[in-house]
Design a protein around this motif. Sequence first.
Motif, PDB file in Angstrom:
ATOM      1  N   ARG A   8      47.161 104.671  66.294  1.00  0.00           N
ATOM      2  CA  ARG A   8      46.002 103.927  66.803  1.00  0.00           C
ATOM      3  C   ARG A   8      45.144 103.393  65.666  1.00  0.00           C
ATOM      4  N   TRP A   9      45.417 103.808  64.449  1.00  0.00           N
ATOM      5  CA  TRP A   9      44.677 103.326  63.281  1.00  0.00           C
ATOM      6  C   TRP A   9      45.397 102.170  62.597  1.00  0.00           C
ATOM      7  N   SER A  10      46.562 101.784  63.097  1.00  0.00           N
ATOM      8  CA  SER A  10      47.312 100.716  62.453  1.00  0.00           C
ATOM      9  C   SER A  10      46.698  99.357  62.784  1.00  0.00           C
ATOM     10  N   LEU A  11      47.129  98.358  62.052  1.00  0.00           N
ATOM     11  CA  LEU A  11      46.623  97.004  62.272  1.00  0.00           C
ATOM     12  C   LEU A  11      47.381  96.283  63.376  1.00  0.00           C
ATOM     13  N   VAL A  12      48.202  97.016  64.131  1.00  0.00           N
ATOM     14  CA  VAL A  12      48.881  96.446  65.290  1.00  0.00           C
ATOM     15  C   VAL A  12      47.861  96.106  66.366  1.00  0.00           C
ATOM     16  N   HIS A  13      46.850  96.915  66.488  1.00  0.00           N
ATOM     17  CA  HIS A  13      45.835  96.735  67.525  1.00  0.00           C
ATOM     18  C   HIS A  13      44.827  95.672  67.096  1.00  0.00           C
ATOM     19  N   THR A  14      44.556  94.749  67.995  1.00  0.00           N
ATOM     20  CA  THR A  14      43.644  93.646  67.697  1.00  0.00           C
ATOM     21  C   THR A  14      42.256  94.151  67.336  1.00  0.00           C
ATOM     22  N   GLY A  15      41.799  95.178  68.010  1.00  0.00           N
ATOM     23  CA  GLY A  15      40.466  95.722  67.717  1.00  0.00           C
ATOM     24  C   GLY A  15      40.342  96.205  66.291  1.00  0.00           C
ATOM     25  N   ASN A  16      41.408  96.798  65.755  1.00  0.00           N
ATOM     26  CA  ASN A  16      41.378  97.261  64.373  1.00  0.00           C
ATOM     27  C   ASN A  16      41.329  96.095  63.395  1.00  0.00           C
ATOM     28  N   ARG A  17      42.050  95.017  63.727  1.00  0.00           N
ATOM     29  CA  ARG A  17      42.010  93.835  62.862  1.00  0.00           C
ATOM     30  C   ARG A  17      40.632  93.183  62.890  1.00  0.00           C
ATOM     31  N   VAL A  18      40.015  93.133  64.059  1.00  0.00           N
ATOM     32  CA  VAL A  18      38.667  92.569  64.177  1.00  0.00           C
ATOM     33  C   VAL A  18      37.686  93.440  63.401  1.00  0.00           C
ATOM     34  N   PHE A  19      37.806  94.759  63.533  1.00  0.00           N
ATOM     35  CA  PHE A  19      36.922  95.675  62.817  1.00  0.00           C
ATOM     36  C   PHE A  19      37.055  95.483  61.305  1.00  0.00           C
ATOM     37  N   LEU A  20      38.275  95.367  60.805  1.00  0.00           N
ATOM     38  CA  LEU A  20      38.504  95.156  59.384  1.00  0.00           C
ATOM     39  C   LEU A  20      37.886  93.836  58.933  1.00  0.00           C
ATOM     40  N   ALA A  21      38.028  92.799  59.734  1.00  0.00           N
ATOM     41  CA  ALA A  21      37.479  91.489  59.384  1.00  0.00           C
ATOM     42  C   ALA A  21      35.954  91.533  59.334  1.00  0.00           C
ATOM     43  N   VAL A  22      35.344  92.180  60.323  1.00  0.00           N
ATOM     44  CA  VAL A  22      33.876  92.284  60.339  1.00  0.00           C
ATOM     45  C   VAL A  22      33.403  93.113  59.155  1.00  0.00           C
ATOM     46  N   LEU A  23      34.095  94.188  58.871  1.00  0.00           N
ATOM     47  CA  LEU A  23      33.727  95.050  57.749  1.00  0.00           C
ATOM     48  C   LEU A  23      33.804  94.282  56.426  1.00  0.00           C
ATOM     49  N   ALA A  24      34.862  93.504  56.240  1.00  0.00           N
ATOM     50  CA  ALA A  24      34.994  92.711  55.017  1.00  0.00           C
ATOM     51  C   ALA A  24      33.885  91.662  54.932  1.00  0.00           C
ATOM     52  N   GLY A  25      33.589  91.016  56.045  1.00  0.00           N
ATOM     53  CA  GLY A  25      32.525  90.012  56.063  1.00  0.00           C
ATOM     54  C   GLY A  25      31.171  90.602  55.758  1.00  0.00           C
TER      55      GLY A  25
END
Length: 65
Positions: A8-25
């Motif tokens: 559930r921590w992998s980048l397969v899940h869209t929510g995790n990718r969105v979270f990573l993008a927001v965190l980077a921004g």
Amino acid sequence: MSDQHESRWSLVHTGNRVFLAVLAGVLIACLCGGTDLPVGTQFVILLVVGGVTYALVTLLHRTRR
């Protein structure tokens, strides 16, 4: 074809990718906060960095399949 359980921590899940993008921004926007850039410019930087991060992570995920 075997079904592998994805973490559930992998980048397969869209929510995790969105979270990573927001965190980077947010990280980049905070680093720009120490400069004399206007708030509007910092917000645009947050959106651009977040969008580019999301796009890159999504493209990298799809090419690994």
